[in-house]
Design an enzyme around this catalytic site. Structure first.
Site, PDB file in Angstrom:
ATOM      1  N   LYS A  93       0.765  -1.251   0.040  1.00 48.84           N
ATOM      2  CA  LYS A  93      -0.018   0.020   0.047  1.00 48.84           C
ATOM      3  C   LYS A  93       0.854   1.201   0.024  1.00 48.84           C
ATOM      4  O   LYS A  93       2.079   1.171   0.356  1.00 48.84           O
ATOM      5  CB  LYS A  93      -0.987  -0.174   1.073  1.00 48.84           C
ATOM      6  CG  LYS A  93      -0.363  -0.071   2.591  1.00 48.84           C
ATOM      7  CD  LYS A  93       0.272   1.230   3.418  1.00 48.84           C
ATOM      8  CE  LYS A  93       0.599   0.997   4.660  1.00 48.84           C
ATOM      9  NZ  LYS A  93       1.653   1.983   5.288  1.00 48.84           N
ATOM     10  N   ASP A 126      -2.605  -2.020  10.613  1.00 47.53           N
ATOM     11  CA  ASP A 126      -2.665  -1.632   9.138  1.00 47.53           C
ATOM     12  C   ASP A 126      -3.373  -3.165   8.336  1.00 47.53           C
ATOM     13  O   ASP A 126      -3.869  -3.208   7.210  1.00 47.53           O
ATOM     14  CB  ASP A 126      -1.395  -1.695   8.424  1.00 47.53           C
ATOM     15  CG  ASP A 126      -0.874  -0.209   8.506  1.00 47.53           C
ATOM     16  OD1 ASP A 126      -1.618   0.450   9.313  1.00 47.53           O
ATOM     17  OD2 ASP A 126       0.404  -0.009   8.093  1.00 47.53           O
TER      18      ASP A 126
END
Ligand code: C5P
Length: 285
Positions: free
Chosen positions: A9, A135
């Protein structure tokens, strides 16, 4: 045998809003999955067994690896005692703010849910993921999300524009815990990023406007501790990046480009200086 991709990401801006009573920090950030992926290869094993192999000897290959922890958490939640064999091929740099370990863990939860036919919902998988890292919940679904809380409040948002990313991964690594403990509040006081996100409808974010606000509260700390970072950001400007920023708490810096050709030129420029460089695109499904 089943092969799954675990995407990295980028943080398209990140602001830390303050420390919470539980020791974590509240943040606001836009996370986006990109097409730089680890590969996880799943195979059968004897009942109750977890066999894990990682092709990078620098990473833990036992219970310390988030992959093994994800298997454990999944077994405990479902009471399923099947065996599993997992081979991890690393492509995402670690200690780099790209969420590689968290994405591997989320991919394990998703894969076991399917392989063992456990029937957990995506929300249940996100809840399990939060036990593994802040996350991990984001990686249960690919795409672009407005992320708040410590990482568990997710709102997936549309992404219409075409952009190309050039990632430069310097040789140093950054431990997230250290970064949260030492970041400077300079940009938090200014708060342009959070103000911008609070003023727009997240479902109608104009990419060109977002690119003007790619502040990251960890950047002053990383600039202060690693002198090469300012040179990398400068080089992005020279190579016509629309914008450049830091992902997560670093160490990866990225530039955003309008088209493939401009991005390829930047890749060549960074490679000629000996940097590890990746040309990537958003990975939206
Ligand atoms: O959740 P994760 O294990 O990835 O976090 C690593 C460390 O980063 C935590 O122990 C905490 O010190 C810090 N952290 C934080 N606030 C967050 C995420 C991480 O303070 N939202």
């Amino acid at each position: 045998m089943i092969v799954e991709k675990a995407p990295a990401k980028l943080n398209l801006g990140l602001q830390i809003l303050g420390k919470r009573p539980d020791g974590y920090h509240d943040l606001i950030s836009i996370f986006q999955t990109i097409d730089l992926c680890d590969h996880l290869i799943f195979d059968v094993a004897k009942k109750g067994q977890t066999i894990f192999h990682c092709d990078d000897p620098k990473l833990p290959s036992g219970p310390d690896n988030l992959v093994c922890q994800a298997v454990e958490v999944f077994r405990q939640a479902t009471d399923i005692d099947e065996g599993i064999q997992i081979r991890l091929e690393k492509h995402i740099p670690y200690g780099a703010g790209l969420g590689g370990g968290s994405s591997d863990a989320a991919t394990v939860l998703l894969a076991l849910n399917r392989i063992w036919n456990a029937g957990l919902s995506l929300d249940q998988l996100r809840d399990l993921g939060l036990n593994l890292g802040s996350d991990v919940p984001f990686f249960i679904q690919k795409g672009t999300a407005l992320v708040q809380g410590r990482g568990e409040r997710l709102r997936y948002i549309p992404w219409h524009g075409h952009v190309v990313y050039v990632l430069v991964a310097p040789e140093f690594e950054v431990a997230t815990g250290w970064a949260y403990g030492n970041y400077k509040k300079a940009l938090t006081e200014k708060g342009g990023y959070a103000t911008f996100l609070n003023c727009v409808n997240p479902d109608e974010i104009y990419i060109s406007e977002l690119l003007q606000h790619l502040e990251n509260d960890f950047l002053p700390l990383i600039l202060q501790t690693h002198s090469e970072v300012s040179q990398i950001l400068e080089a992005f400007k020279k190579n016509d990046a629309l914008s450049a920023s830091l992902s997560g708490s670093g160490s990866t810096l990225y530039g955003v480009f309008e088209d493939q050709k401009a991005a390829e030129n930047a890749v060549s420029a960074f490679e000629s200086k000996g940097y590890r460089v990746f040309l990537c695109h958003p990975m939206l499904s």
